[in-house]
Write a protein that holds these residues in place. Structure first.
Motif, PDB file in Angstrom:
ATOM      1  N   ASP A 105       0.826  -1.206   0.000  1.00  0.00           N
ATOM      2  CA  ASP A 105       0.000   0.000   0.000  1.00  0.00           C
ATOM      3  C   ASP A 105       0.861   1.257   0.000  1.00  0.00           C
ATOM      4  O   ASP A 105       0.497   2.268  -0.609  1.00  0.00           O
ATOM      5  N   LYS A 106       1.984   1.195   0.670  1.00  0.00           N
ATOM      6  CA  LYS A 106       2.904   2.330   0.753  1.00  0.00           C
ATOM      7  C   LYS A 106       3.606   2.577  -0.588  1.00  0.00           C
ATOM      8  O   LYS A 106       3.966   3.705  -0.908  1.00  0.00           O
ATOM      9  N   SER A 107       3.789   1.526  -1.352  1.00  0.00           N
ATOM     10  CA  SER A 107       4.489   1.609  -2.628  1.00  0.00           C
ATOM     11  C   SER A 107       3.556   2.138  -3.711  1.00  0.00           C
ATOM     12  O   SER A 107       2.422   1.708  -3.830  1.00  0.00           O
ATOM     13  N   GLU A 108       4.051   3.053  -4.506  1.00  0.00           N
ATOM     14  CA  GLU A 108       3.244   3.586  -5.618  1.00  0.00           C
ATOM     15  C   GLU A 108       3.282   2.674  -6.837  1.00  0.00           C
ATOM     16  O   GLU A 108       2.464   2.810  -7.737  1.00  0.00           O
ATOM     17  N   SER A 109       4.224   1.731  -6.862  1.00  0.00           N
ATOM     18  CA  SER A 109       4.402   0.866  -8.028  1.00  0.00           C
ATOM     19  C   SER A 109       3.515  -0.375  -7.998  1.00  0.00           C
ATOM     20  O   SER A 109       3.323  -1.018  -9.024  1.00  0.00           O
ATOM     21  N   GLY A 110       3.029  -0.735  -6.807  1.00  0.00           N
ATOM     22  CA  GLY A 110       2.301  -1.987  -6.673  1.00  0.00           C
ATOM     23  C   GLY A 110       3.215  -3.166  -6.397  1.00  0.00           C
ATOM     24  O   GLY A 110       2.766  -4.307  -6.291  1.00  0.00           O
ATOM     25  N   SER A 114      10.216   0.438  -5.989  1.00  0.00           N
ATOM     26  CA  SER A 114       9.684   1.393  -6.967  1.00  0.00           C
ATOM     27  C   SER A 114       9.407   0.759  -8.326  1.00  0.00           C
ATOM     28  O   SER A 114       8.740   1.349  -9.168  1.00  0.00           O
ATOM     29  N   LYS A 115       9.921  -0.456  -8.529  1.00  0.00           N
ATOM     30  CA  LYS A 115       9.667  -1.237  -9.740  1.00  0.00           C
ATOM     31  C   LYS A 115       9.741  -2.705  -9.352  1.00  0.00           C
ATOM     32  O   LYS A 115      10.129  -3.032  -8.234  1.00  0.00           O
TER      33      LYS A 115
END
Length: 169
Positions: A105-110, A114-115
């Motif tokens: 949830d904290k990660s914007e990448s899913g 970050s990747k």
């Protein structure tokens, strides 16, 4: 009977796996994963992100050790009482998958970084294993299953999974 021409390789540690690279051996699965992750661009974007991936995977290793006895009994590889082991198993799963979900949830990448990273591949396989042994897993952790499916739906991974099939563990 063992074929006399068959060569049996043993590592210096007496354990598998190991990876031979330029006449050097890399022992232990996580060291191999980290090495290959770096070689194939599946590491974090910087040292902090690599440390975060390592932290999540090390926590996963601890989790898996805690649920291993339940899995062994359920697979018939050890004796024990599943009903007695299940509460600890459920509690340990809830703690780990709640933690993992909070990281996702904290990660914007899913993904856990970050990747996509080598850690995501390892976790996806672990999640698939859990689904194979816990009939209630998908119901209890639907977002975790979505994460695993997201990884396995990547074109090259999807192709590999289709060829290999769904192995139990």
């Amino acid at each position: 009977m063992l074929d006399k021409n068959l060569k049996i390789f043993v590592s210096e540690t007496g354990k598998a796996p190991w990876l031979n690279v330029d006449n050097e051996k890399i022992h232990e699965s996580l060291a191999i994963n980290r090495y290959l992750g770096k070689i194939f661009g599946l590491s974090g974007k910087d040292e902090m992100e690599n440390a975060q991936i390592d932290s999540i995977i090390d926590t996963y290793k601890d989790f898996f050790k805690e649920v291993q006895s339940y899995h062994a009994v359920k697979r018939g590889r050890a004796e024990g009482n599943l009903e007695e082991l299940k509460p600890k198993y459920d509690e340990t799963c809830k703690k780990w998958y709640t933690y993992l979900q909070s990281r996702l949830d904290k990660s914007e990448s899913g993904f856990i970084a970050s990747k996509i990273s080598w850690g995501d591949f390892l976790l996806a396989e672990g999640i698939l294993t859990m689904q194979n042994f816990d009939e209630e897993f998908a119901e209890k952790y639907p977002k975790i299953v979505e994460y695993q499916k997201r990884i396995h739906s990547l074109p090259k991974i999807k192709s590999y999974v289709e060829i290999c099939g769904n192995l139990p563990y």
